[in-house]
Design a protein around this motif. Structure first.
Motif, PDB file in Angstrom:
ATOM      1  N   PHE A 131      -6.697  -0.662   8.960  1.00 15.74           N
ATOM      2  CA  PHE A 131      -7.089  -0.237   7.615  1.00 15.74           C
ATOM      3  C   PHE A 131      -5.951  -0.352   6.612  1.00 15.74           C
ATOM      4  N   LEU A 132      -4.855  -1.002   7.031  1.00 17.23           N
ATOM      5  CA  LEU A 132      -3.834  -1.380   6.071  1.00 17.23           C
ATOM      6  C   LEU A 132      -4.422  -2.423   5.120  1.00 17.23           C
ATOM      7  N   TYR A 133      -3.955  -2.453   3.893  1.00 19.74           N
ATOM      8  CA  TYR A 133      -4.370  -3.525   2.996  1.00 19.74           C
ATOM      9  C   TYR A 133      -3.850  -4.855   3.546  1.00 19.74           C
ATOM     10  N   PRO A 134      -4.583  -5.954   3.334  1.00 19.01           N
ATOM     11  CA  PRO A 134      -4.094  -7.268   3.774  1.00 19.01           C
ATOM     12  C   PRO A 134      -2.737  -7.577   3.135  1.00 19.01           C
ATOM     13  N   LYS A 135      -1.997  -8.448   3.776  1.00 18.04           N
ATOM     14  CA  LYS A 135      -0.644  -8.773   3.317  1.00 18.04           C
ATOM     15  C   LYS A 135      -0.625  -9.254   1.872  1.00 18.04           C
ATOM     16  N   HIS A 136      -1.602 -10.079   1.492  1.00 19.10           N
ATOM     17  CA  HIS A 136      -1.616 -10.605   0.120  1.00 19.10           C
ATOM     18  C   HIS A 136      -1.821  -9.486  -0.901  1.00 19.10           C
ATOM     19  N   THR A 137      -2.584  -8.476  -0.524  1.00 25.27           N
ATOM     20  CA  THR A 137      -2.786  -7.335  -1.433  1.00 25.27           C
ATOM     21  C   THR A 137      -1.512  -6.509  -1.544  1.00 25.27           C
ATOM     22  N   LEU A 138      -0.859  -6.265  -0.408  1.00 21.64           N
ATOM     23  CA  LEU A 138       0.396  -5.510  -0.421  1.00 21.64           C
ATOM     24  C   LEU A 138       1.461  -6.242  -1.238  1.00 21.64           C
ATOM     25  N   ARG A 146       6.753  -0.880   1.613  1.00 19.62           N
ATOM     26  CA  ARG A 146       6.185   0.464   1.788  1.00 19.62           C
ATOM     27  C   ARG A 146       5.065   0.433   2.832  1.00 19.62           C
ATOM     28  N   LYS A 147       5.057  -0.602   3.646  1.00 20.95           N
ATOM     29  CA  LYS A 147       4.009  -0.737   4.654  1.00 20.95           C
ATOM     30  C   LYS A 147       4.111   0.410   5.655  1.00 20.95           C
ATOM     31  N   GLY A 148       2.990   1.103   5.862  1.00 14.95           N
ATOM     32  CA  GLY A 148       2.983   2.279   6.714  1.00 14.95           C
ATOM     33  C   GLY A 148       2.999   3.570   5.920  1.00 14.95           C
ATOM     34  N   PHE A 149       3.385   3.493   4.642  1.00 10.78           N
ATOM     35  CA  PHE A 149       3.309   4.654   3.765  1.00 10.78           C
ATOM     36  C   PHE A 149       1.844   4.868   3.379  1.00 10.78           C
ATOM     37  N   PRO A 150       1.465   6.061   2.981  1.00  8.82           N
ATOM     38  CA  PRO A 150       0.047   6.345   2.686  1.00  8.82           C
ATOM     39  C   PRO A 150      -0.595   5.369   1.713  1.00  8.82           C
ATOM     40  N   GLU A 151       0.162   4.928   0.684  1.00  7.07           N
ATOM     41  CA  GLU A 151      -0.418   4.060  -0.336  1.00  7.07           C
ATOM     42  C   GLU A 151      -0.698   2.646   0.165  1.00  7.07           C
ATOM     43  N   SER A 152      -0.219   2.296   1.377  1.00  3.97           N
ATOM     44  CA  SER A 152      -0.445   0.952   1.912  1.00  3.97           C
ATOM     45  C   SER A 152      -1.764   0.841   2.685  1.00  3.97           C
TER      46      SER A 152
END
Length: 319
Positions: A131-138, A146-152
């Motif tokens: 449920f992480l956003y796709p890489k292109h969105t991040l 900030r991958k792994g932080f709540p906003e990701s």
């Protein structure tokens, strides 16, 4: 359980158990997992022995089995009162904790042990990585660091998934994440079809957050949990485990040309340690301190690990 609780324990929300006192609560349940199967369930650089499984995880599976049965009986009582027949609803267990602390191994081990109980043969496991956003969105939002932080995370999608599961929907799908490509796998999903138990494993699953408007969110992921577990350890130990895992991956998965971290495969040991320590200090340690560790006391049960990855203490929240 140890005979007389201390004055601090009497004031605590938790009852603490040593390894020996916790093991006694397995009620002579036999361990059916073989050494070979156990090895297959373990994460990198983490060895869980048959003794550890018997002392820690077997009693935990017994406790959870009792809780599942009690919850199922409660649903039946509600149906009897309402004169209805409700949809089959999975018992949901949430597992939280830092990167490299051993959440995934704990989740897979509990999945295997719980599936051995005759009353709930189907146990599914979903990680919130999907449920992480796709890489292109991040990348577009400037969140790769900030991958792994709540906003990701696509929290709306995760909550919708849990709503559908808890509503008894026959088939629900979850996205699939690849640690090799460091991204969501396109056109691939995991099917969840009314299991007896569903385990949700992730960094921030116990977090309460605020919406961007500053208002408190109405729903939290943990609202859907029937039971929650926090895998705990000292930060210095988790950092060491993280670096050790990075070095192992440098010799294995990073050598795959399709790996997102393939560029690190050619690093010297000293260079790899420097990179891993930098990633820990810049991303994982702040996330642990700011978002993950503060949720520890929200868990129903805490597994506190020592420097050797073995659980040294079990803390069960008082009902």
């Amino acid at each position: 359980m140890d005979a007389t609780p201390s004055s601090n324990e009497q004031l605590s929300r938790y009852i603490s158990f040593t390894r020996q006192s916790w093991e006694k609560l397995r009620d002579n349940m036999p361990l059916t997992l073989s050494e070979t199967r156990l090895r297959a369930l373990q994460g990198l650089n983490e060895h869980v022995s048959l003794q550890e499984t018997t002392q820690i995880y077997l009693p935990l599976s017994r406790l959870l089995s009792l809780y599942v049965a009690a919850t199922q009986n409660l649903h039946k009582a509600t149906d009897t009162f309402l004169e209805t027949t409700s949809a089959r609803v999975p018992y949901i267990i949430g597992i939280a904790g830092s990167v490299a602390v051993g959440k995934s191994t704990t989740a897979r081990l509990l999945q295997a042990l719980l599936a051995e109980w005759p009353s709930h043969p189907r146990v599914d496991l979903v990680t919130t990585d999907g449920f992480l956003y796709p890489k292109h969105t991040l990348e577009a939002r400037g969140l790769m660091s900030r991958k792994g932080f709540p906003e990701s995370y696509d929290l709306r999608h995760l909550l919708q998934f849990l709503i559908e599961v808890k509503s008894g929907r026959p088939t629900v799908t979850a996205p699939v994440y690849s640690h090799l490509t460091y991204d969501i796998v396109a056109n691939e999903v995991q099917y969840i079809q009314q299991p007896d138990i569903l385990i949700i494993e992730g960094l921030n699953v116990l977090q309460t957050s605020r919406m961007r408007s500053g208002k408190t969110a109405r729903l939290f992921v943990s609202d859907f949990f029937d039971f929650s577990i926090y895998v705990d350890a000292e930060e210095k130990d988790i950092e060491r485990w993280y670096i050790e895992r990075f070095l192992t991956l440098r010799e294995t998965a990073f050598r795959n040309p399709t790996s997102y971290f393939h560029r690190h495969a050619s690093l010297s040991i000293e260079g790899a340690i420097e990179v891993a320590r930098g990633l820990w200090q810049q991303i994982n340690a702040p996330n642990l301190r700011e978002n993950i560790q503060p949720t520890r006391e929200r868990a129903h049960l805490i597994l506190k690990k020592g420097p050797d990855h073995r659980v040294q203490e079990v803390r069960l929240r008082k009902l």
